[in-house]
Scaffold this active site. Structure first.
Site, PDB file in Angstrom:
ATOM      1  N   ASP A  12      17.586 -17.621  68.379  1.00 56.99           N
ATOM      2  CA  ASP A  12      16.958 -17.581  67.052  1.00 56.99           C
ATOM      3  C   ASP A  12      15.815 -18.571  66.915  1.00 56.99           C
ATOM      4  OD1 ASP A  12      18.815 -15.682  66.176  1.00 56.99           O
ATOM      5  OD2 ASP A  12      20.223 -17.208  65.486  1.00 56.99           O
ATOM      6  N   ARG A  92      25.609 -29.093  59.376  1.00 61.89           N
ATOM      7  CA  ARG A  92      24.345 -28.628  58.802  1.00 61.89           C
ATOM      8  C   ARG A  92      23.648 -29.646  57.895  1.00 61.89           C
ATOM      9  NH1 ARG A  92      24.632 -26.132  62.661  1.00 61.89           N
ATOM     10  NH2 ARG A  92      24.373 -23.904  62.943  1.00 61.89           N
ATOM     11  N   ASP A 121      24.839 -20.364  57.196  1.00 65.51           N
ATOM     12  CA  ASP A 121      23.980 -21.472  57.603  1.00 65.51           C
ATOM     13  C   ASP A 121      22.670 -21.518  56.823  1.00 65.51           C
ATOM     14  OD1 ASP A 121      25.738 -22.610  59.375  1.00 65.51           O
ATOM     15  OD2 ASP A 121      25.076 -21.382  61.063  1.00 65.51           O
ATOM     16  N   SER A 171      26.410 -15.419  69.924  1.00 63.58           N
ATOM     17  CA  SER A 171      25.685 -16.388  69.122  1.00 63.58           C
ATOM     18  C   SER A 171      26.577 -17.610  69.031  1.00 63.58           C
ATOM     19  CB  SER A 171      25.419 -15.819  67.727  1.00 63.58           C
ATOM     20  OG  SER A 171      24.985 -16.869  66.894  1.00 63.58           O
TER      21      SER A 171
END
Ligand code: ARG
Length: 403
Positions: A12, A92, A121, A171
């Site tokens: 990504d 995060r 996210d 992922s």
């Protein structure tokens, strides 16, 4: 335009570098934040530059992650929906904060992240960026461009982006607290995750034949030692991860409710997180009273929910943390655990501020407990129930003695 991009080295974010250059002719500053993922950061830097970044900055935040974030998660027994130790969610706000610091220092025009529009996210990164950098433009290339993973791979191949395409079928989000694995065959909730998807948890063929035991020492709710050897949080988590993982313990496979309302099948390998949270919960049961435990469960669940939902910066999270911290005073003691063939079992526990009294509970003759107290207690304990029965039968009928 200059953009600070939260860069992980995965599909990504690598696609995002190229796209930011093509679409916005942006000068990209790729910021990688080390939160304990065991990655080759030199290779990540090369990839960032090869994809077209002007600059690569690596921030070492793993100690902060361990001490300021993971420790809170342990004290809060942080398990979203009772299963997921929040490994991705917890990192995060820290990643965003470190990227925000770079953004301010470099005087960029925008910040960017590689999150898709389907996940949690994006919410966490958007939330942190907008709180920490009010008014700053946030670009999310994958979301904006509405790309699927297959399309991203195609784009990466076409532009010769340096990626490991075999690995990219999953992922993956990796950090000190755990590894999240998604996509490919895992999207079928009926299919067992292949062992090759795991990095820390060993497959059955490699499980040792001998069990292994450790004693985890806690001080005020925070793990501080293993087998009497004091160590910092980072080292301690690594130790537990490798021991538990070696014995095949630490996989979570569950159906998770994402913030946006989608259900997803999530696979995690979280050997240390599960071990430490379960040991911590066990110790709490020694030291906290019944009502306290009951109430703290509600607080813990709310805490996990806030962190999962990207609301780290909400004052409620801070207020809950204040309560949680207070609850941990005197939660000093040890928990003994054993790993064996894919399992973890708690073998024993002791705690300084324990409410457990062997003198009272014992079955032996030395018990200090006066059993005669029991009779009056049960009479009153059941009083209301007896009154209910009387009301149902009609009060005029015979009243039992004591009611
Ligand atoms: N479902 C998890 C969460 O929301 C994990 C997300 C994993 N992220 C990823 N890029 N694979 O926290």
């Amino acid at each position: 335009m200059r953009v600070a991009l939260a860069y992980s080295g995965g599909l990504d974010t690598t696609v995002a570098v190229k796209w930011l250059r093509e679409k916005y002719s942006a000068e990209v500053i790729a910021v990688a934040v080390d939160v304990g993922q065991e990655e080759d950061f030199e290779a990540i830097e090369e990839r960032a530059i090869a994809a077209g970044s002007e600059k690569f900055i690596l921030v070492d935040a793993k100690k902060r992650f361990a001490e300021e974030f993971i420790s809170k998660c342990i004290m809060a027994n942080g398990l979203y929906e009772g299963e997921y130790p929040l490994s991705t969610a917890l990192a995060r706000p820290l990643i965003a904060e470190e990227v925000a610091k770079v953004a301010l220092k470099e005087g960029v025009d925008a910040v960017a992240h590689g999150c898709t529009g389907k996940g949690n996210d994006q919410i966490r990164m958007d939330a942190s960026f907008s709180v920490l950098l009010p008014g700053m433009r946030i670009i999310a290339p994958i979301r904006e461009w509405n790309l699927s993973r297959d399309q991203e791979m195609e784009y990466a191949r076409k532009h010769g982006l340096p990626l490991n395409f075999r690995e990219s079928r999953f992922s993956i989000d990796d950090n000190l607290w755990g590894r999240s694995i998604e996509a490919a065959e895992l999207e079928d909730p009926w299919v067992e995750p292949p062992w090759e998807a795991f990095k820390y948890v060993a497959p059955p063929s490699r499980w040792p034949d001998e069990p292994e035991e450790i004693t985890i020492g806690f001080e005020d709710g925070i793990p501080k030692s293993i087998n009497d050897g004091k160590m910092d949080m980072l080292t301690l988590i690594r130790e537990v991860n490798s021991m538990a993982g070696r014995h095949g313990f630490g996989i979570v496979d569950h159906i998770e409710d994402r913030v946006i309302g989608l259900k997803s099948r999530e696979v995690y390998e979280v050997p240390a997180a599960l071990t430490l949270i379960k040991a911590h919960m066990d110790l709490e049961k020694m030291a906290l009273g019944r009502r306290f435990l009951e109430f703290k469960k509600l607080v813990d669940a709310k805490w996990a929910d806030l962190v999962y939902s990207g609301l780290w910066h909400d004052r409620l999270r801070e207020a809950l943390d204040a309560f949680i911290e207070y609850s941990q005073e005197g939660l000093t003691g040890e928990v003994r655990v054993r790993f064996y063939k894919g399992s973890m079992r708690i073998l024993g526990r002791r705690c300084e501020r324990s409410l457990y009294s062997k003198e009272l509970i014992t079955y032996s003759r030395e018990s200090m407990f006066d059993q005669r107290d029991g009779a009056s207690f049960s009479k009153l304990w059941t009083l209301e129930m007896k009154l209910q029965k009387l009301a149902e039968m009609g009060w005029e009928k015979k009243r039992p003695k004591g009611a």
